[in-house]
Motif scaffolding. Sequence first.
Motif, short mmCIF file in Angstrom:
data_model
loop_
_atom_site.label_atom_id
_atom_site.label_comp_id
_atom_site.label_asym_id
_atom_site.label_seq_id
_atom_site.Cartn_x
_atom_site.Cartn_y
_atom_site.Cartn_z
N ILE A 152 0.86 -1.19 0.00
CA ILE A 152 0.00 0.00 0.00
C ILE A 152 0.89 1.24 0.00
CG2 ILE A 152 -2.04 -1.05 1.05
CD1 ILE A 152 -1.29 0.21 3.68
N PRO A 153 0.43 2.32 -0.61
CA PRO A 153 1.29 3.49 -0.76
C PRO A 153 1.75 4.05 0.59
CG PRO A 153 -0.67 3.70 -2.10
CD PRO A 153 -0.88 2.51 -1.24
N PHE A 154 2.97 4.56 0.58
CA PHE A 154 3.61 5.14 1.76
C PHE A 154 2.69 6.12 2.49
CE2 PHE A 154 6.25 8.63 3.45
CZ PHE A 154 7.06 7.93 4.33
N ALA A 155 2.11 7.04 1.74
CA ALA A 155 1.31 8.10 2.36
C ALA A 155 0.10 7.52 3.09
CB ALA A 155 0.86 9.09 1.30
N GLN A 156 -0.58 6.54 2.46
CA GLN A 156 -1.77 5.95 3.10
C GLN A 156 -1.40 5.24 4.40
OE1 GLN A 156 -4.09 3.52 0.45
NE2 GLN A 156 -4.16 5.15 -1.09
N ALA A 157 -0.28 4.48 4.36
CA ALA A 157 0.16 3.74 5.54
C ALA A 157 0.43 4.69 6.70
CB ALA A 157 1.42 2.94 5.22
N VAL A 158 1.13 5.77 6.41
CA VAL A 158 1.46 6.75 7.44
C VAL A 158 0.19 7.32 8.06
CG1 VAL A 158 2.42 9.07 7.79
CG2 VAL A 158 3.73 7.36 6.53
N ILE A 159 -0.78 7.64 7.21
CA ILE A 159 -2.00 8.26 7.73
C ILE A 159 -2.83 7.27 8.55
CG2 ILE A 159 -4.19 9.36 7.05
CD1 ILE A 159 -2.55 10.57 4.64
N ILE A 160 -3.01 6.02 8.05
CA ILE A 160 -3.85 5.04 8.77
C ILE A 160 -3.25 4.74 10.15
CG2 ILE A 160 -4.68 2.64 8.82
CD1 ILE A 160 -4.77 2.82 5.71
N LEU A 161 -1.96 4.37 10.19
CA LEU A 161 -1.37 4.03 11.49
C LEU A 161 -1.31 5.23 12.41
CD1 LEU A 161 1.32 1.38 10.70
CD2 LEU A 161 -0.48 1.20 12.38
N GLY A 162 -1.04 6.39 11.83
CA GLY A 162 -1.00 7.62 12.61
C GLY A 162 -2.32 7.82 13.35
N ILE A 163 -3.42 7.58 12.66
CA ILE A 163 -4.74 7.78 13.28
C ILE A 163 -4.99 6.71 14.36
CG2 ILE A 163 -7.24 7.72 12.84
CD1 ILE A 163 -6.58 9.10 10.12
N VAL A 164 -4.63 5.45 14.08
CA VAL A 164 -4.90 4.38 15.06
C VAL A 164 -4.12 4.65 16.35
CG1 VAL A 164 -4.59 1.93 15.59
CG2 VAL A 164 -5.50 2.61 13.37
N TYR A 165 -2.85 4.97 16.25
CA TYR A 165 -2.11 5.14 17.51
C TYR A 165 -2.52 6.41 18.24
CZ TYR A 165 1.59 7.88 15.13
OH TYR A 165 2.31 8.80 14.43
N THR A 166 -2.88 7.43 17.50
CA THR A 166 -3.35 8.64 18.19
C THR A 166 -4.62 8.32 18.96
OG1 THR A 166 -2.55 9.91 16.31
CG2 THR A 166 -3.93 11.09 17.88
N ALA A 167 -5.52 7.54 18.32
CA ALA A 167 -6.80 7.22 18.95
C ALA A 167 -6.60 6.50 20.27
CB ALA A 167 -7.65 6.39 18.00
N TYR A 168 -5.73 5.50 20.29
CA TYR A 168 -5.69 4.76 21.55
C TYR A 168 -4.83 5.42 22.62
CZ TYR A 168 -1.30 2.10 21.15
OH TYR A 168 -0.01 1.73 21.08
N THR A 169 -3.84 6.22 22.23
CA THR A 169 -3.09 6.96 23.25
C THR A 169 -4.02 7.98 23.91
OG1 THR A 169 -1.22 6.87 21.75
CG2 THR A 169 -0.95 8.20 23.70
N LEU A 170 -4.83 8.58 23.05
CA LEU A 170 -5.78 9.59 23.47
C LEU A 170 -6.76 9.04 24.49
CD1 LEU A 170 -6.15 12.36 22.32
CD2 LEU A 170 -7.78 11.47 20.72
N LEU A 171 -7.17 7.79 24.26
CA LEU A 171 -8.18 7.20 25.13
C LEU A 171 -7.65 7.01 26.55
CD1 LEU A 171 -9.69 4.55 22.69
CD2 LEU A 171 -10.83 6.56 23.58
N GLY A 172 -6.54 6.33 26.67
CA GLY A 172 -6.19 5.89 28.01
C GLY A 172 -5.02 6.54 28.71
N GLY A 173 -4.07 7.12 27.98
CA GLY A 173 -2.88 7.60 28.67
C GLY A 173 -1.99 6.44 29.10
N MET A 174 -1.20 6.68 30.16
CA MET A 174 -0.16 5.72 30.55
C MET A 174 -0.70 4.34 30.87
SD MET A 174 3.06 5.17 30.96
CE MET A 174 4.32 6.28 31.58
N LYS A 175 -1.92 4.28 31.40
CA LYS A 175 -2.44 2.96 31.77
C LYS A 175 -2.58 2.08 30.53
CE LYS A 175 -4.51 2.41 35.93
NZ LYS A 175 -5.49 2.82 36.90
N SER A 176 -3.19 2.62 29.48
CA SER A 176 -3.33 1.79 28.29
C SER A 176 -2.00 1.68 27.56
CB SER A 176 -4.41 2.33 27.36
OG SER A 176 -4.09 3.61 26.92
N VAL A 177 -1.18 2.75 27.61
CA VAL A 177 0.12 2.68 26.94
C VAL A 177 0.97 1.58 27.57
CG1 VAL A 177 2.31 3.90 26.66
CG2 VAL A 177 0.19 5.02 26.04
#
Lengths: 484, 43
Positions: A152-177
Amino acid sequence: MDIKIVLFVIYCLVILGVGYYGYLKTKTLGDFYLAGRKLNKWIGAGTFAGTFVSAITFVGWIGFGWKFGTAILPVYVIGCLVGYVLYAIVATKLNILAHRNNANTPSDYYEGRFDSSFLKLWTTIFTIIGFSVYLVIQLIGTGVLFEVIVGIPFAQAVIILGIVYTAYTLLGGMKSVAWTDAIQFSVFIVATIVAFIYVLPLVGGVSGMNTSLASIDPKLLSLTFGGAFKPLWIFGIFFAVATCIPMHYGYIARAMACKNPKEARGMVGIGSFLLLIFYLAIVVLALSCRVLIPDVGSLANMDAAFPTMVIDFFPKLLAGFILAALGAAVMSTTDSILLQVGSNGANDIYKKYINPDASEKKVLGVARALLIIFAAATILMALTRPAAIYTIYNFFIVFLVAPYFAIFFLGLYWKKATKMGAIVGAVSGAVIGVAINALQVLKMAPSSLSYHPTLYAVPISVILMIIVSYVTKPLPEEVLKKWF
Amino acid sequence: MTGPWGFTTGAFWLLVLSVIIGVLPLLIYLNDLRKPESKEEGE
């Protein structure tokens, strides 16, 4: 649908689930930053090791080993291992001091130890700059992996994973991290060992591998790549890698988050041991990679080496598993960085300078908002793909070492260090490090300034801090009492 | 000048050194476990 993509989607969903669980458990700022200061050694070891291993290791350093052979040992591996020893030494002390003084972030420590709010701001700013570079590296690594392995193209990969990790860090902080880091580390240490077991017979064992390397290019077996790397240049990288570990914001925060000093040392001891096994496997994987892909001109750059080996030589299921593991390595690092930036910005800048009366809920909200803005900005920077990972990494560690070395080590172990001494140490280290870094990047550095910038910044800043500390007013006894 | 498994002598000893340095943090922790709890605060 391709099995690799299915595995990856399942993996992303599991991680988001853990993030949501962390969200349900996060009620206070202490929970968000430091997992309520209740981290135990096992989860601690997982989160320390998980944060440590990233795209730099799998993509950057396997790429370096592929291109330069056993030079990976003195340039990188030894530096990491010495760094863990230094971290083991300081972790107990950091834990005791953080609990005694209720320090939430490493900047709280610098502020309290030297009774200086300037140092809090200064260290926070450099952390944010340093981590933005680091995050860009991780995103580039992810992009390259997905481009080569899944197609899959470089740009799409960067955007998809970027959104997934932002979402879950956002949710829980250090406990989920902390929990996801531990899960992710388990995934990628298993994947690395499976890859190691799979690849070794392909290259004829360690002896066969070395024989092949000698026939491809005898320099691959030289620790200096046939003299291409000068000993002082190698020492510069070694020094920066080793010293950045104990004073890395993420690891200081982890030592602070452990529930007691013994758990903190246990975290480093167990984590380092797991990382040792992991790194030995990585060295063999890097060297095997060159045996399997001997032509250095066949790849666009060294970052593509490991993903290319995985896709060309590994069975599909194993490739999918490794891809998930690589995603895990990148995510477990990026989430920690995002968390640091969110907490630094909210705690050390917003609450301190902009809105001191803000409620905990409001500060938590600001931490999450900053995290989103920061993630979006680094995704955009990564899309420009500025250079090979290893090059950006050398640039990045300057920000991690130069501003902090003097205030971190002298602050912990030298009672006579004064407020003014610390300010001079932090400012001179940062200015010299960044200036030499800039000259080197712009290719304007004279040959006398061609070694790693920390080799100049650290000794000068330490000497200046000692001189200024001797001639300025000592800190009041009631301040020192809290930290010694 | 080759060491075991076809590594150069220098690389081989650097690997050995890596393993020794790599287990030190674990040894520091195990040594900690033998100390009584009360000594911790005094560091």
